[in-house]
Scaffold this motif. Sequence first.
Motif, PDB file in Angstrom:
ATOM      1  N   MET A 132       0.836  -1.192   0.000  1.00 29.09           N
ATOM      2  CA  MET A 132       0.000   0.000   0.000  1.00 29.09           C
ATOM      3  C   MET A 132       0.864   1.232   0.000  1.00 29.09           C
ATOM      4  SD  MET A 132      -3.073   1.104   2.572  1.00 29.09           S
ATOM      5  CE  MET A 132      -2.024   1.617   3.899  1.00 29.09           C
ATOM      6  N   THR A 133       0.536   2.181  -0.852  1.00 31.14           N
ATOM      7  CA  THR A 133       1.273   3.428  -0.900  1.00 31.14           C
ATOM      8  C   THR A 133       0.667   4.426   0.076  1.00 31.14           C
ATOM      9  OG1 THR A 133      -0.129   4.355  -2.642  1.00 31.14           O
ATOM     10  CG2 THR A 133       1.766   3.027  -3.343  1.00 31.14           C
ATOM     11  N   ALA A 134       1.392   5.495   0.340  1.00 28.22           N
ATOM     12  CA  ALA A 134       0.892   6.523   1.246  1.00 28.22           C
ATOM     13  C   ALA A 134      -0.372   7.166   0.686  1.00 28.22           C
ATOM     14  CB  ALA A 134       1.977   7.576   1.465  1.00 28.22           C
ATOM     15  N   THR A 135      -0.438   7.321  -0.647  1.00 26.96           N
ATOM     16  CA  THR A 135      -1.624   7.914  -1.273  1.00 26.96           C
ATOM     17  C   THR A 135      -2.858   7.065  -1.047  1.00 26.96           C
ATOM     18  OG1 THR A 135      -0.248   8.921  -2.984  1.00 26.96           O
ATOM     19  CG2 THR A 135      -2.605   8.716  -3.451  1.00 26.96           C
ATOM     20  N   GLU A 136      -2.716   5.734  -1.195  1.00 23.17           N
ATOM     21  CA  GLU A 136      -3.852   4.827  -0.991  1.00 23.17           C
ATOM     22  C   GLU A 136      -4.333   4.894   0.449  1.00 23.17           C
ATOM     23  OE1 GLU A 136      -2.872   1.352  -4.263  1.00 23.17           O
ATOM     24  OE2 GLU A 136      -1.906   1.341  -2.316  1.00 23.17           O
ATOM     25  N   LYS A 137      -3.394   4.972   1.387  1.00 25.62           N
ATOM     26  CA  LYS A 137      -3.783   5.055   2.789  1.00 25.62           C
ATOM     27  C   LYS A 137      -4.526   6.354   3.067  1.00 25.62           C
ATOM     28  CE  LYS A 137      -1.988   4.711   7.486  1.00 25.62           C
ATOM     29  NZ  LYS A 137      -0.805   4.475   8.333  1.00 25.62           N
ATOM     30  N   TYR A 138      -4.057   7.473   2.493  1.00 27.40           N
ATOM     31  CA  TYR A 138      -4.699   8.768   2.700  1.00 27.40           C
ATOM     32  C   TYR A 138      -6.093   8.788   2.092  1.00 27.40           C
ATOM     33  CZ  TYR A 138      -5.696  13.743   2.232  1.00 27.40           C
ATOM     34  OH  TYR A 138      -6.301  14.967   2.275  1.00 27.40           O
ATOM     35  N   GLU A 139      -6.203   8.253   0.859  1.00 30.41           N
ATOM     36  CA  GLU A 139      -7.502   8.271   0.179  1.00 30.41           C
ATOM     37  C   GLU A 139      -8.516   7.369   0.866  1.00 30.41           C
ATOM     38  OE1 GLU A 139      -6.588   7.163  -3.774  1.00 30.41           O
ATOM     39  OE2 GLU A 139      -5.997   9.181  -4.403  1.00 30.41           O
ATOM     40  N   SER A 140      -8.042   6.333   1.569  1.00 29.64           N
ATOM     41  CA  SER A 140      -8.964   5.384   2.188  1.00 29.64           C
ATOM     42  C   SER A 140      -9.696   5.977   3.375  1.00 29.64           C
ATOM     43  CB  SER A 140      -8.198   4.138   2.649  1.00 29.64           C
ATOM     44  OG  SER A 140      -7.353   4.448   3.740  1.00 29.64           O
ATOM     45  N   ILE A 141      -9.187   7.073   3.920  1.00 25.58           N
ATOM     46  CA  ILE A 141      -9.791   7.645   5.116  1.00 25.58           C
ATOM     47  C   ILE A 141     -11.221   8.082   4.858  1.00 25.58           C
ATOM     48  CG2 ILE A 141      -9.644   9.553   6.763  1.00 25.58           C
ATOM     49  CD1 ILE A 141      -6.630   9.437   6.488  1.00 25.58           C
ATOM     50  N   ASP A 142     -11.472   8.663   3.680  1.00 27.50           N
ATOM     51  CA  ASP A 142     -12.807   9.153   3.348  1.00 27.50           C
ATOM     52  C   ASP A 142     -13.512   8.265   2.339  1.00 27.50           C
ATOM     53  OD1 ASP A 142     -12.562  11.417   5.003  1.00 27.50           O
ATOM     54  OD2 ASP A 142     -11.334  12.404   3.480  1.00 27.50           O
ATOM     55  N   ALA A 143     -12.989   7.087   2.084  1.00 26.79           N
ATOM     56  CA  ALA A 143     -13.606   6.196   1.104  1.00 26.79           C
ATOM     57  C   ALA A 143     -14.886   5.609   1.655  1.00 26.79           C
ATOM     58  CB  ALA A 143     -12.649   5.077   0.718  1.00 26.79           C
ATOM     59  N   GLU A 144     -15.866   5.375   0.768  1.00 25.57           N
ATOM     60  CA  GLU A 144     -17.134   4.797   1.201  1.00 25.57           C
ATOM     61  C   GLU A 144     -16.966   3.339   1.595  1.00 25.57           C
ATOM     62  OE1 GLU A 144     -20.094   7.513  -1.608  1.00 25.57           O
ATOM     63  OE2 GLU A 144     -20.131   5.341  -1.703  1.00 25.57           O
ATOM     64  N   ASP A 145     -16.115   2.655   0.916  1.00 25.28           N
ATOM     65  CA  ASP A 145     -15.945   1.243   1.221  1.00 25.28           C
ATOM     66  C   ASP A 145     -14.463   0.943   1.436  1.00 25.28           C
ATOM     67  OD1 ASP A 145     -16.946  -1.881  -0.407  1.00 25.28           O
ATOM     68  OD2 ASP A 145     -16.184  -1.429   1.593  1.00 25.28           O
ATOM     69  N   ILE A 146     -14.023   1.053   2.664  1.00 25.95           N
ATOM     70  CA  ILE A 146     -12.613   0.811   2.976  1.00 25.95           C
ATOM     71  C   ILE A 146     -12.330  -0.680   3.102  1.00 25.95           C
ATOM     72  CG2 ILE A 146     -12.310   3.025   4.126  1.00 25.95           C
ATOM     73  CD1 ILE A 146     -12.693   1.647   6.779  1.00 25.95           C
ATOM     74  N   SER A 147     -13.372  -1.500   3.045  1.00 21.35           N
ATOM     75  CA  SER A 147     -13.160  -2.948   3.131  1.00 21.35           C
ATOM     76  C   SER A 147     -12.411  -3.466   1.911  1.00 21.35           C
ATOM     77  CB  SER A 147     -14.501  -3.682   3.257  1.00 21.35           C
ATOM     78  OG  SER A 147     -15.208  -3.251   4.386  1.00 21.35           O
ATOM     79  N   SER A 148     -12.821  -2.980   0.734  1.00 22.86           N
ATOM     80  CA  SER A 148     -12.192  -3.453  -0.498  1.00 22.86           C
ATOM     81  C   SER A 148     -10.870  -2.755  -0.768  1.00 22.86           C
ATOM     82  CB  SER A 148     -13.148  -3.254  -1.680  1.00 22.86           C
ATOM     83  OG  SER A 148     -13.544  -1.895  -1.780  1.00 22.86           O
ATOM     84  N   MET A 149     -10.794  -1.465  -0.481  1.00 23.16           N
ATOM     85  CA  MET A 149      -9.592  -0.683  -0.731  1.00 23.16           C
ATOM     86  C   MET A 149      -9.370   0.234   0.465  1.00 23.16           C
ATOM     87  SD  MET A 149      -7.191   0.052  -3.029  1.00 23.16           S
ATOM     88  CE  MET A 149      -7.853  -0.389  -4.661  1.00 23.16           C
ATOM     89  N   PRO A 150      -8.317   0.104   1.240  1.00 24.22           N
ATOM     90  CA  PRO A 150      -7.119  -0.691   0.946  1.00 24.22           C
ATOM     91  C   PRO A 150      -7.007  -2.015   1.714  1.00 24.22           C
ATOM     92  CG  PRO A 150      -6.600   0.879   2.642  1.00 24.22           C
ATOM     93  CD  PRO A 150      -8.079   1.041   2.345  1.00 24.22           C
ATOM     94  N   LEU A 151      -8.056  -2.410   2.473  1.00 20.20           N
ATOM     95  CA  LEU A 151      -7.887  -3.573   3.341  1.00 20.20           C
ATOM     96  C   LEU A 151      -7.767  -4.873   2.542  1.00 20.20           C
ATOM     97  CD1 LEU A 151      -7.669  -4.582   6.231  1.00 20.20           C
ATOM     98  CD2 LEU A 151     -10.161  -4.807   6.283  1.00 20.20           C
TER      99      LEU A 151
END
Length: 216
Positions: free
Chosen positions: A102-121
Motif C-alpha cells: 500500500m502506498t501513502a496515497t492509498e492510505k490517505y484516500e482510504s480515510i474518506d472512502a465509502e468502502d474501505i473494506s475493499s480498498m485498501p484492506l
Amino acid sequence: MTEDLISYSLFALSSILIVVNPLGALLVYNSITEFMDSADKRKVAAYGCRIAGAVLLFFTLFGSSLLALFGITISAFTVAGGVLLFGIGMEMVYARTSRAKMTATEKYESIDAEDISSMPLAFPMISGPGTITTVIVLSQNTSVFNQPVELGIILGSVLLTLIITYFVLISSERISKRINQRAYRVINRLMGIMLMAIAVQFIINGISQAFPMLTS
C-alpha cells in the motif's frame, strides 16, 4: 508421500501467512477504522476478508492460465515473484509497510472512502501483489484433475490464513494493548527474514525450471 504432503502444507501455509502479514494489516486496519464502533469494525474486517478470499481463489484456480494467455512462462513468473517477495521481506525487516502492499496515497484516500473494506484492506493489504504472486507460484501445474490434493492444500492454506487474519483484526484492541511498537518491529523483522528465505527458494525453483541443466 505423507511426509511430502505435510512439508508442502507447512510451506504453503507459511508462505501465504507470512506474505499476508496479519499484524501489518492490523496497523492499517486500526488507522482506517479509528472512528468506527465495534460493530462496523467487524463488518469491515469480515467484508475485507471475503473480498480478499475471492481474489485469491480466482488467482489460485486461474492464475497459471492467465500467464499462459499472455505467453509468460511459470519459471519467469516464479523468479519475478521471488524478487518481489524479497523486496517485501526487506521492507518488513526494516519495519516499514511495503509500498508493494500500500502506498501513502492509498492510505490517505482510504480515510474518506465509502468502502474501505475493499480498498485498501482487501486489496492491496491482504490480497496484494505479493500474495497473488505466492498463490500463483504455489498452484502451478495443479488443478482439480491434476494434483487435486496439492490444490486443496493451497486453498485450505488461503482459507486458514484469512480466518487467522479476520480474528487478528477483530481482536485489534486487545492485541494493540499487549503488543507495543517495539515487539511489533521484532516480530515483523523475524517474519521478514522468513519471507526473504521463501523468496530465495522461489528464485532457485524458477531458475531450476528455466535452466534444468544447472541442476542436473
